[in-house]
Design a protein around this motif. Structure first.
Motif, PDB file in Angstrom:
ATOM      1  N   VAL A 576       0.875  -1.180   0.000  1.00 47.26           N
ATOM      2  CA  VAL A 576       0.000   0.000   0.000  1.00 47.26           C
ATOM      3  C   VAL A 576       0.910   1.226   0.000  1.00 47.26           C
ATOM      4  O   VAL A 576       2.065   1.154   0.416  1.00 47.26           O
ATOM      5  N   PRO A 577       0.413   2.366  -0.470  1.00 49.68           N
ATOM      6  CA  PRO A 577       1.259   3.563  -0.490  1.00 49.68           C
ATOM      7  C   PRO A 577       1.803   3.939   0.889  1.00 49.68           C
ATOM      8  O   PRO A 577       2.962   4.298   1.026  1.00 49.68           O
ATOM      9  N   PHE A 578       0.966   3.872   1.927  1.00 50.93           N
ATOM     10  CA  PHE A 578       1.387   4.225   3.280  1.00 50.93           C
ATOM     11  C   PHE A 578       0.832   3.194   4.257  1.00 50.93           C
ATOM     12  O   PHE A 578      -0.331   3.287   4.677  1.00 50.93           O
ATOM     13  N   ALA A 579       1.646   2.226   4.644  1.00 48.97           N
ATOM     14  CA  ALA A 579       1.188   1.134   5.505  1.00 48.97           C
ATOM     15  C   ALA A 579       0.777   1.639   6.877  1.00 48.97           C
ATOM     16  O   ALA A 579      -0.077   1.039   7.555  1.00 48.97           O
ATOM     17  N   GLU A 580       1.388   2.748   7.318  1.00 52.13           N
ATOM     18  CA  GLU A 580       1.086   3.265   8.651  1.00 52.13           C
ATOM     19  C   GLU A 580      -0.396   3.597   8.838  1.00 52.13           C
ATOM     20  O   GLU A 580      -0.902   3.569   9.978  1.00 52.13           O
ATOM     21  N   LEU A 581      -1.085   3.903   7.753  1.00 54.68           N
ATOM     22  CA  LEU A 581      -2.512   4.222   7.868  1.00 54.68           C
ATOM     23  C   LEU A 581      -3.317   3.032   8.378  1.00 54.68           C
ATOM     24  O   LEU A 581      -4.377   3.201   9.003  1.00 54.68           O
ATOM     25  N   ASN A 582      -2.808   1.812   8.127  1.00 51.18           N
ATOM     26  CA  ASN A 582      -3.529   0.605   8.553  1.00 51.18           C
ATOM     27  C   ASN A 582      -3.048   0.064   9.899  1.00 51.18           C
ATOM     28  O   ASN A 582      -3.749  -0.710  10.535  1.00 51.18           O
ATOM     29  N   TRP A 583      -1.850   0.463  10.306  1.00 48.47           N
ATOM     30  CA  TRP A 583      -1.274  -0.146  11.510  1.00 48.47           C
ATOM     31  C   TRP A 583      -2.000   0.265  12.789  1.00 48.47           C
ATOM     32  O   TRP A 583      -1.956  -0.459  13.789  1.00 48.47           O
ATOM     33  N   LYS A 584      -2.658   1.415  12.769  1.00 41.17           N
ATOM     34  CA  LYS A 584      -3.355   1.852  13.989  1.00 41.17           C
ATOM     35  C   LYS A 584      -4.454   0.868  14.387  1.00 41.17           C
ATOM     36  O   LYS A 584      -4.804   0.754  15.564  1.00 41.17           O
ATOM     37  N   LYS A 585      -5.002   0.159  13.418  1.00 43.55           N
ATOM     38  CA  LYS A 585      -6.091  -0.783  13.678  1.00 43.55           C
ATOM     39  C   LYS A 585      -5.586  -2.197  13.965  1.00 43.55           C
ATOM     40  O   LYS A 585      -6.366  -3.083  14.315  1.00 43.55           O
ATOM     41  N   ASP A 586      -4.270  -2.416  13.822  1.00 48.07           N
ATOM     42  CA  ASP A 586      -3.687  -3.759  13.972  1.00 48.07           C
ATOM     43  C   ASP A 586      -3.264  -3.964  15.425  1.00 48.07           C
ATOM     44  O   ASP A 586      -2.336  -3.314  15.926  1.00 48.07           O
ATOM     45  N   THR A 587      -3.937  -4.873  16.108  1.00 44.91           N
ATOM     46  CA  THR A 587      -3.658  -5.096  17.535  1.00 44.91           C
ATOM     47  C   THR A 587      -2.332  -5.815  17.784  1.00 44.91           C
ATOM     48  O   THR A 587      -1.848  -5.860  18.919  1.00 44.91           O
ATOM     49  N   THR A 588      -1.724  -6.378  16.730  1.00 38.44           N
ATOM     50  CA  THR A 588      -0.433  -7.073  16.912  1.00 38.44           C
ATOM     51  C   THR A 588       0.752  -6.105  16.869  1.00 38.44           C
ATOM     52  O   THR A 588       1.879  -6.479  17.185  1.00 38.44           O
ATOM     53  N   VAL A 589       0.489  -4.857  16.465  1.00 36.05           N
ATOM     54  CA  VAL A 589       1.554  -3.848  16.405  1.00 36.05           C
ATOM     55  C   VAL A 589       1.819  -3.329  17.810  1.00 36.05           C
ATOM     56  O   VAL A 589       0.896  -2.933  18.534  1.00 36.05           O
ATOM     57  N   THR A 590       3.099  -3.316  18.224  1.00 34.75           N
ATOM     58  CA  THR A 590       3.449  -2.919  19.594  1.00 34.75           C
ATOM     59  C   THR A 590       4.653  -1.977  19.605  1.00 34.75           C
ATOM     60  O   THR A 590       5.456  -1.956  18.666  1.00 34.75           O
ATOM     61  N   LEU A 591       4.771  -1.210  20.684  1.00 37.23           N
ATOM     62  CA  LEU A 591       5.937  -0.347  20.890  1.00 37.23           C
ATOM     63  C   LEU A 591       7.054  -1.176  21.522  1.00 37.23           C
ATOM     64  O   LEU A 591       6.799  -2.011  22.402  1.00 37.23           O
TER      65      LEU A 591
END
Length: 683
Positions: A576-591
């Motif tokens: 996708v052009p900007f993957a970050e737009l979808n990562w906010k909804k991804d619960t597996t993404v962590t700091l």
């Protein structure tokens, strides 16, 4: 394919049968060691002190000249690098010929001539031997060191130092000797941007006059030449070279540490750790245990059959290679070294295995098979090399430099074969100083320091300039209130804002990088669900990657390699052009925490096998580090972003540095938004 398997199976069966027959036969006793006759060069000495060694060989119509100036060590201090600048300037124009004419003469003869601060080398057809040696002598003795050439070489040296500042291997290489021998010693000093800046043309000219002198010089002549004519030619060219009789200071190295310790240099951009276990050795080629020492090193880590390689590479798959080496002492102490580049996560485990293998060499006898293999390798190499005239010449020079007995090489095989397992163990105990080593590690402290501190060894911290420093703060707390969503919102705002990003349907970019003097062209295109990246060199497609909603694959060397499982899913999610737009909804993404990236704090965001880093202050993405499986090895690949520029109101990184075993700098030349992308690009 079936035929190949059948053929391989039949070969395997044949080998098994042969081995069974071999076991039934008694292995013959080894014969006596072959007697080797080493041709002695003819030599003479000029009045200025230069010694000439001549090895005549008429097998090929070629000749080579090697000039070695064997001066004592000199300390360059705050002008470290003056000798290397001089090396690059020597031979670039003489009192007789300009630089271009000198180069043209060499090319016309089809010769190879190069110069350095401690000598020169030339080779070519023997029918041009007089001209070749004349050019070497002219370049070595009559070079004109101009301001123009000086500024050019100096600028190149500074650029080289700058480019190495982010290279983990380059930093590891320079701090190793600095920590072992002492930063303020001739054997441990290294060039810096400031030390090169301090050098003037007068310094280089003074170095030439002071140290490029014949009293410690050796000229080795090898090839199809007439001895009397060569002697006459050498005398005519070099007897006018005046001796400077320079006085040299004596230097003492700092010696080994009282107790084994870890010396750690933090490089947050490191995707793997550079490990080196080192200690000084006073090993000389004339020592009785010299042959035992080199065999001990061969068994420990001299090659692919060495214990270190078999352990860290073959058994554990932590590295592409683990080796050891031992050098003899002459102008300064020699060095025993064992080292490897390993994944961050296994750094402490690798150190443990290094120590274990070194300790085993000291406490137990090596196996008969290991000793036989090591001896066979040395003897085999020696017998093959001794046939070469250049080897005869090198051995002759070694006798001069190392003060070896006249029959050192005649007795080489006998002395190798005389070494026992007990001799090897004693040599290991004497030279592999398990209890007095510096374990020098350059790596990512945030990932490796906890494991290293649990090893029970004292840990001392150093800067990239080999200066002692306080323990860095490797891990910082994530600022209060920062979440995955707020971090991504800050990034999205920093590059242009969500509204502008949502209007982007496709992106096409063109970039390039320099690889060994050739240009690598990269074309990337992406739209929702589709991505393509193509790499070309000299007009030829090297590789191409395509991702669609149905499949993903890599095209390379005529093969189509499909992406499967988690790799395919992750690739499709990134198409996708900007993957970050979808990562906010991804619960597996962590700091993951706060780390220093290129000297500034950045917050890590883990997405699948990758960790993306965003600058704490600006919010811009500064790095992506991905864990990959390749050839049975787990490794990490890093991409560092910078030089953000706006294209239609959206910021893109126009510079990316990729670590692919070395740092590859990729510069973007063009970015197109919502144009230049068609369905045909993804087929």
């Amino acid at each position: 394919m079936k035929k190949i398997h059948i053929y391989a199976a039949s070969l395997a069966f044949a080998f098994v049968a042969m081995q069974a027959q071999a076991q039934e036969r008694k292995q013959p006793a080894p014969g006596p060691a072959p007697i080797v006759h080493v041709n002695q060069p003819t030599s003479f000495v000029l009045k200025n002190g230069m010694k000439v060694l001549v090895v005549q060989n008429s097998k090929l119509p070629r000749v080579s000249y090697s000039l070695t100036i064997d001066n004592p060590l000199t300390f360059e201090g705050d002008k470290a690098g003056v000798s290397s600048v001089f090396s690059q300037m020597l031979g670039n124009g003489t009192k007789k010929m300009k630089k271009e004419q000198f180069t043209e003469e060499i090319d016309f003869l089809g010769a190879n001539i190069r110069f350095s601060s401690n000598g020169a080398f030339a080779s070519g057809l023997s029918k041009y031997n007089e001209k070749i040696l004349s050019l070497l002598a002219d370049g070595a003795l009559n070079s004109i060191l101009t301001e123009e050439e000086f500024e050019k070489v100096k600028a190149q040296a500074i650029e080289g130092i700058k480019s190495g500042e982010k290279s983990v291997s380059a930093i590891a290489s320079r701090v190793e000797d600095a920590l072992l021998y002492g930063k303020n010693s001739p054997a441990g000093e290294f060039e810096t941007e400031q030390s090169i800046q301090n050098i003037t043309l007068a310094d280089v000219q003074d170095y030439y006059k002071k140290y490029f002198s014949p009293e410690n010089a050796y000229l080795v002549v090898v090839g199809d030449i007439d001895y009397k004519k060569t002697e006459k030619l050498v005398r005519s060219l070099f007897e006018g070279w005046k001796s400077n009789k320079t006085q040299y200071e004596k230097y003492t190295m700092q010696g080994n540490v009282a107790k084994t310790q870890i010396n750690f240099v933090d490089m947050p951009n490191a995707v793997q750790s550079e490990i080196a276990l080192v200690n000084e050795v006073e090993l000389k080629m004339t020592d009785k245990d010299f042959f035992a020492a080199i065999l001990a090193n061969q068994i420990l880590g001299g090659g692919g059959e060495g214990r270190l390689f078999l352990n860290l590479r073959e058994a554990h798959r932590w590295t592409y290679g683990a080796y050891s080496s031992i050098s003899s002492a002459r102008k300064y102490p020699g060095k025993f070294r064992a080292g490897a580049s390993v994944r961050n996560v296994v750094t402490d485990s690798a150190v443990t295995e290094f120590i274990k293998e070194i300790d085993l060499m000291r406490t137990t006898l090596v196996k008969d098979e290991e000793l036989k293999m090591a001896k066979a390798k040395y003897v085999g190499n020696f017998v093959m090399e001794i046939q070469k005239p250049a080897t005869v010449a090198r051995y002759a020079l070694n006798k001069e430099l190392h003060k070896l007995p006249v029959d050192f090489y005649e007795n080489y095989i006998k002395n190798i074969n005389a070494v026992t397992a007990q001799d090897v163990q004693k040599a290991a105990q004497k030279y592999f100083l398990k209890d007095n080593m510096r374990i020098i590690i350059v790596g990512k402290g945030a990932e490796v320091i906890d494991g290293l501190e649990k090893l029970g060894l004292p840990v001392y911290f150093y800067s990239k300039e080999a200066d002692a420093v306080e323990k860095p703060v490797f891990k910082k707390e994530i600022p209060a209130g920062v979440t995955v969503a707020t971090l991504l919102d800050k990034y999205i705002t920093a590059i242009g804002g969500e509204k502008k990003l949502l209007d982007v349907k496709s992106i096409a970019s063109v970039s390039s990088a320099s690889v060994q003097g050739m240009t690598l062209e990269i074309v990337s295109k992406v739209k929702k669900g589709y991505a393509m990246s193509e790499q070309k060199m000299m007009g030829n497609v090297m590789s191409k990657q395509i991702v669609t909603p149905k499949e993903g694959f890599v095209l390379a060397q005529g093969q189509k390699i499909p992406l499967e499982g988690a790799d395919l899913i992750e690739a499709q999610q990134g198409a996708v052009p900007f993957a970050e737009l979808n990562w906010k909804k991804d619960t597996t993404v962590t700091l993951t925490g706060v780390e220093a990236i290129n000297g500034k704090d950045a917050i890590g965001l883990k997405v699948g096998k990758s960790v993306h880093y965003y600058d704490v202050d600006s919010g811009l993405k500064v790095a992506t580090i991905t864990t990959v499986e390749q050839g049975g090895q787990t490794m990490t690949q890093a991409i560092y972003m910078g030089d953000y520029k706006e294209v239609k109101g959206i910021k893109f990184p126009f510079k990316q540095t990729m670590n692919v075993g070395f740092d590859l700098e990729v510069n973007v030349s063009d970015v197109k938004i919502n144009e230049g992308v068609t369905d045909a690009d993804f087929k």
